[in-house]
Design a protein around this motif. Structure first.
Motif, PDB file in Angstrom:
ATOM      1  N   LEU A 491     -69.484  -0.140  47.783  1.00 38.69           N
ATOM      2  CA  LEU A 491     -69.138  -1.160  48.767  1.00 38.69           C
ATOM      3  C   LEU A 491     -69.086  -0.563  50.173  1.00 38.69           C
ATOM      4  CD1 LEU A 491     -68.195  -4.035  49.492  1.00 38.69           C
ATOM      5  CD2 LEU A 491     -65.854  -3.300  48.951  1.00 38.69           C
ATOM      6  N   GLU A 492     -68.559   0.639  50.255  1.00 35.72           N
ATOM      7  CA  GLU A 492     -68.425   1.284  51.563  1.00 35.72           C
ATOM      8  C   GLU A 492     -69.718   1.973  52.007  1.00 35.72           C
ATOM      9  OE1 GLU A 492     -65.620   4.613  53.863  1.00 35.72           O
ATOM     10  OE2 GLU A 492     -65.190   4.028  51.798  1.00 35.72           O
ATOM     11  N   LYS A 524     -56.122  -5.549  48.275  1.00 34.15           N
ATOM     12  CA  LYS A 524     -55.937  -5.015  49.629  1.00 34.15           C
ATOM     13  C   LYS A 524     -56.943  -3.894  49.906  1.00 34.15           C
ATOM     14  CE  LYS A 524     -51.698  -4.600  51.082  1.00 34.15           C
ATOM     15  NZ  LYS A 524     -51.649  -5.535  52.235  1.00 34.15           N
ATOM     16  N   LYS A 525     -57.112  -3.017  48.921  1.00 40.73           N
ATOM     17  CA  LYS A 525     -58.055  -1.921  49.075  1.00 40.73           C
ATOM     18  C   LYS A 525     -59.494  -2.434  49.150  1.00 40.73           C
ATOM     19  CE  LYS A 525     -58.827   2.741  47.250  1.00 40.73           C
ATOM     20  NZ  LYS A 525     -58.436   3.717  46.202  1.00 40.73           N
ATOM     21  N   PHE A 526     -59.786  -3.498  48.399  1.00 43.08           N
ATOM     22  CA  PHE A 526     -61.120  -4.089  48.422  1.00 43.08           C
ATOM     23  C   PHE A 526     -61.452  -4.603  49.819  1.00 43.08           C
ATOM     24  CE2 PHE A 526     -64.043  -7.666  48.102  1.00 43.08           C
ATOM     25  CZ  PHE A 526     -65.069  -7.150  47.322  1.00 43.08           C
ATOM     26  N   VAL A 527     -60.526  -5.359  50.431  1.00 40.80           N
ATOM     27  CA  VAL A 527     -60.757  -5.912  51.767  1.00 40.80           C
ATOM     28  C   VAL A 527     -60.890  -4.796  52.797  1.00 40.80           C
ATOM     29  CG1 VAL A 527     -59.763  -7.314  53.618  1.00 40.80           C
ATOM     30  CG2 VAL A 527     -59.649  -8.117  51.245  1.00 40.80           C
ATOM     31  N   ALA A 528     -60.022  -3.782  52.700  1.00 39.16           N
ATOM     32  CA  ALA A 528     -60.076  -2.665  53.636  1.00 39.16           C
ATOM     33  C   ALA A 528     -61.417  -1.940  53.548  1.00 39.16           C
ATOM     34  CB  ALA A 528     -58.930  -1.692  53.359  1.00 39.16           C
ATOM     35  N   THR A 529     -61.912  -1.765  52.318  1.00 34.88           N
ATOM     36  CA  THR A 529     -63.201  -1.092  52.127  1.00 34.88           C
ATOM     37  C   THR A 529     -64.337  -1.964  52.640  1.00 34.88           C
ATOM     38  OG1 THR A 529     -62.306  -0.022  50.147  1.00 34.88           O
ATOM     39  CG2 THR A 529     -64.681   0.042  50.429  1.00 34.88           C
ATOM     40  N   TRP A 530     -64.215  -3.251  52.403  1.00 30.55           N
ATOM     41  CA  TRP A 530     -65.212  -4.204  52.910  1.00 30.55           C
ATOM     42  C   TRP A 530     -65.353  -4.060  54.427  1.00 30.55           C
ATOM     43  CZ3 TRP A 530     -64.809 -10.169  51.561  1.00 30.55           C
ATOM     44  CH2 TRP A 530     -65.897 -10.851  52.112  1.00 30.55           C
ATOM     45  N   LEU A 531     -64.238  -4.021  55.102  1.00 29.18           N
ATOM     46  CA  LEU A 531     -64.266  -3.959  56.560  1.00 29.18           C
ATOM     47  C   LEU A 531     -64.640  -2.577  57.085  1.00 29.18           C
ATOM     48  CD1 LEU A 531     -61.149  -6.183  57.372  1.00 29.18           C
ATOM     49  CD2 LEU A 531     -63.551  -6.842  57.187  1.00 29.18           C
ATOM     50  N   SER A 537     -73.671  -5.494  57.047  1.00 18.97           N
ATOM     51  CA  SER A 537     -73.635  -5.871  55.631  1.00 18.97           C
ATOM     52  C   SER A 537     -72.498  -6.829  55.299  1.00 18.97           C
ATOM     53  CB  SER A 537     -73.492  -4.620  54.761  1.00 18.97           C
ATOM     54  OG  SER A 537     -74.572  -3.746  54.965  1.00 18.97           O
ATOM     55  N   TRP A 538     -71.644  -7.117  56.262  1.00 24.35           N
ATOM     56  CA  TRP A 538     -70.477  -7.955  55.962  1.00 24.35           C
ATOM     57  C   TRP A 538     -70.888  -9.312  55.384  1.00 24.35           C
ATOM     58  CZ3 TRP A 538     -66.122  -7.507  60.229  1.00 24.35           C
ATOM     59  CH2 TRP A 538     -65.642  -6.189  60.252  1.00 24.35           C
ATOM     60  N   ASN A 539     -71.843  -9.967  56.027  1.00 27.12           N
ATOM     61  CA  ASN A 539     -72.259 -11.295  55.564  1.00 27.12           C
ATOM     62  C   ASN A 539     -72.944 -11.238  54.203  1.00 27.12           C
ATOM     63  OD1 ASN A 539     -71.730 -13.738  57.252  1.00 27.12           O
ATOM     64  ND2 ASN A 539     -72.508 -12.386  58.848  1.00 27.12           N
ATOM     65  N   LEU A 572     -57.865 -11.430  53.626  1.00 29.11           N
ATOM     66  CA  LEU A 572     -58.771 -11.681  54.744  1.00 29.11           C
ATOM     67  C   LEU A 572     -58.089 -12.551  55.811  1.00 29.11           C
ATOM     68  CD1 LEU A 572     -62.181 -12.369  52.941  1.00 29.11           C
ATOM     69  CD2 LEU A 572     -61.681 -10.473  54.491  1.00 29.11           C
ATOM     70  N   LYS A 573     -57.322 -13.540  55.372  1.00 25.06           N
ATOM     71  CA  LYS A 573     -56.630 -14.410  56.312  1.00 25.06           C
ATOM     72  C   LYS A 573     -55.587 -13.626  57.105  1.00 25.06           C
ATOM     73  CE  LYS A 573     -57.231 -18.808  53.846  1.00 25.06           C
ATOM     74  NZ  LYS A 573     -56.538 -19.900  53.104  1.00 25.06           N
ATOM     75  N   GLU A 574     -54.922 -12.675  56.429  1.00 23.95           N
ATOM     76  CA  GLU A 574     -53.943 -11.844  57.145  1.00 23.95           C
ATOM     77  C   GLU A 574     -54.646 -10.982  58.198  1.00 23.95           C
ATOM     78  OE1 GLU A 574     -51.392  -9.539  54.662  1.00 23.95           O
ATOM     79  OE2 GLU A 574     -50.732 -11.265  53.463  1.00 23.95           O
ATOM     80  N   LYS A 575     -55.797 -10.438  57.847  1.00 22.42           N
ATOM     81  CA  LYS A 575     -56.565  -9.659  58.812  1.00 22.42           C
ATOM     82  C   LYS A 575     -56.994 -10.548  59.979  1.00 22.42           C
ATOM     83  CE  LYS A 575     -56.896  -5.612  56.676  1.00 22.42           C
ATOM     84  NZ  LYS A 575     -56.389  -4.361  57.284  1.00 22.42           N
TER      85      LYS A 575
END
Length: 603
Positions: A491-492, A524-531, A537-539, A572-575
């Protein structure tokens, strides 16, 4: 020669001066009517006119005129645009220009030579009414004193024309397909020598057994067999028995496909369809009940072509579908399938369940030895591939069904579940990633052989299939921590590979598309790695998640990820809430809104 009388009658007719009648040549589609004419008359003794697609009498007269006067007549349009037409007669050519259609038609109707036979073909494929066609024939026969042969299906004219036809048609001849002679003609070339040396008599016998009257199908079948034979490996070709069985099965089914008798569904699981029907009829005590059961099409065909074993697995179902339906010859697969057949396997190397599959032809000693080996392999948990396990389980139930075993169906089911449990305990049961048999498009067979399934134990098999799948899922879940760790790394560092694995790669399902492995990743770790992944590649990651959970999978195969997905959305909403400007806008654009709205509507 079957059509000797037809040839003699046409030869006699062609020598008459003014016969005063026409000949009607009939026969099945593709029976060789046109072929017979062209091979037994010199081309300079006749003119040939096909009525296929013609729509008016003027088209007929114009076609005959052009055939009789190929150098004089140049007709750009038969009846509609005569200003562009030139016709010639009496040794010179003149442009029609403003001549009326009537005058042009009169020239074409009346400028007729009667020194050659006129052959009218495809009468029933014309748009012109049959009585009008017969009227045109009558004009050539009576008015111009021509010799005319009409080629058609006699019954296509309709019974209402019988009386009219009898005034015009003086002789009706029916062409009967001469398969042996036609085979000889069609294979009169060096490239057919191998086929003739290996398969001549069998080919003719099979084609005659098919009751197909079409020489077109015969010719196509010859070409198809040559193509198949050319692609067989030397090891297969050198085994006469294997080669003959391959060509026999292929030819019989090829004829049936070409004549529209069978479809892809009939080609798949041939042995299962035939065996199930056979076993069902054996168990029916009431003869009336048996007669009420419609046999599978493939069973009926198998009876027609005896001694050809239509259900033979020497050609796999996939290979038959590819060659006969899709027109694709995968010779690697065809040869591999052939080399797995009994012709190339030592009995000692063959699985016991595979040997039992042919119990009809086994002697008592062989069956006894094979059953003993089968029981030993079952007790030792010899088989670990899901397809082989299912073959073994089906035979356990079959043996119970025919009293070859003292176990009841429920006892067999318990024994089979114990088999699976023992493989799990010894870590030998393949997980869904290692053996995805149940997700394959055709999972009711293995090794080109359908499972020996009967209605009496069908429910037990359904339960066992579900149990095996469940245990495979459990085996895979043991590996979830390792898999999830690897997916986070992708993912990263390689988001494209991550997306392909959890969603789709073009039209191909990803390896983990229907496996709820993401639920083992901390949201939480998934979202952090996504970002942390490249922003380009985000979309793509968002799209992959929406594809993953689309088509209702979030409520079926991936129901175990529903809570996990909702938690990811909340992260994601918190971010989003803690960001501003372009960063906030970027995060807002990667929210998987399609699935979010779906969850809200189904809440």
């Amino acid at each position: 020669m079957k059509n000797k009388h037809v040839i003699e009658a046409i030869s006699y007719y062609s020598q008459l001066d003014k016969p005063g009648y026409a000949i009607l040549l009939t026969g099945e589609w593709g029976a060789g009517k046109t072929h017979l004419i062209k091979n037994n008359l010199k081309s300079y003794n006749y003119i040939y006119v096909s009525l296929f697609g013609l729509s008016s009498l003027d088209d007929i007269y114009a076609s005959v005129y052009n055939a009789m006067h190929p150098r004089k007549g140049k007709l750009k349009n038969l009846t509609n645009n005569l200003k562009d037409v030139e016709v010639g007669f009496s040794g010179f050519t003149m442009g029609l220009g403003g001549m009326t259609n009537g005058l042009a038609n009169s020239i074409m109707r009346e400028n007729v030579e009667n020194n050659k036979l006129i052959i009218f073909d495809d009468l029933e494929r014309s748009c012109i009414k049959p009585d009008q066609i017969l009227g045109a024939i009558n004009k050539y026969v009576e008015h111009h004193e021509c010799k005319v042969i009409a080629i058609a299906h006699d019954d296509k004219f309709g019974s209402k024309l019988t009386k009219t036809k009898e005034k015009i048609i003086g002789l009706t001849l029916k062409v009967i397909p001469d398969i042996p002679n036609s085979f000889k003609i069609f294979t009169d070339d060096f490239r057919f020598e191998t086929l003739k040396s290996l398969f001549h008599d069998t080919f003719i016998n099979i084609f005659i057994a098919s009751e197909c009257k079409s020489l077109r199908v015969l010719k196509h079948s010859i070409e198809d067999c040559v193509r198949l034979l050319d692609g067989l490996g030397e090891a297969v070709k050198n085994n006469a028995g294997a080669t003959e069985e391959i060509l026999s099965v292929f030819l019989a089914l090829n004829i049936e496909v070409r004549t529209g008798t069978i479809t892809e569904n009939d080609l798949r699981n041939r042995s299962t369809q035939i065996n199930n029907y056979t076993l069902l009829t054996i168990r029916m005590n009431n003869r009336t009940s048996v007669d009420d059961i419609t046999p599978p099409t493939i069973h009926t065909i198998s009876k027609k072509y005896k001694p050809v074993v239509i259900e033979s697995n020497i050609l796999s179902d996939d290979d038959l579908v590819n060659t006969l339906i899709n027109g694709y010859f995968d010779f690697d697969s065809i040869n591999k399938s052939a080399l797995k057949s009994n012709y190339f396997l030592d009995k000692k190397e063959r699985p016991s369940w595979n040997i039992l599959y042919n119990f009809d032809t086994l002697d008592d000693i062989t069956i006894e030895e094979t059953v003993e080996k089968f029981d030993e392999e079952f007790e030792s948990r010899h088989y670990t591939a899901i397809g082989e396990i299912l073959h073994v389980f089906h035979f356990k139930f079959l043996m119970s069904s025919i009293s070859a075993s003292s176990l009841s169906f429920n006892e067999v089911e318990s024994e089979c579940k114990k088999y699976i449990d023992d493989l799990v305990d010894s870590d030998q049961l393949p997980n869904l990633k290692e053996d995805n048999f149940f997700s394959a498009p055709f999972n009711d067979s293995f090794g080109s052989l359908g499972f020996w399934l009967m209605d009496s134990y069908k429910e037990n098999i359904i339960e066992l299939r579900s149990y095996i799948l469940s245990q495979q899922e459990n085996m895979l879940k043991k590996d979830y921590p390792v898999i999830s760790h690897d997916l986070l790394g992708l993912l990263e560092n390689n988001p494209t590979c991550f997306c392909n694995l959890i969603s789709y790669e073009y039209n191909k399902k990803g390896e983990y598309l229907e496996i709820d492995v993401l639920s083992s990743i901390n949201p939480k770790k998934f979202v952090a790695t996504w970002l942390k992944a490249p922003r380009a590649s985000w979309n793509s990651i968002k799209d992959a998640l929406e594809y993953r959970y689309g088509s209702g999978r979030l409520y079926t195969a991936l129901a175990g990820e529903k809570i996990w997905f909702q938690t990811v959305v909340n992260e994601l909403k918190e971010k989003l809430d803690s960001s501003h400007g372009f960063e906030r806008y970027r995060i807002e654009r990667i929210l998987p809104l399609t699935i979010m709205y779906e969850l809200e509507n189904n809440a």
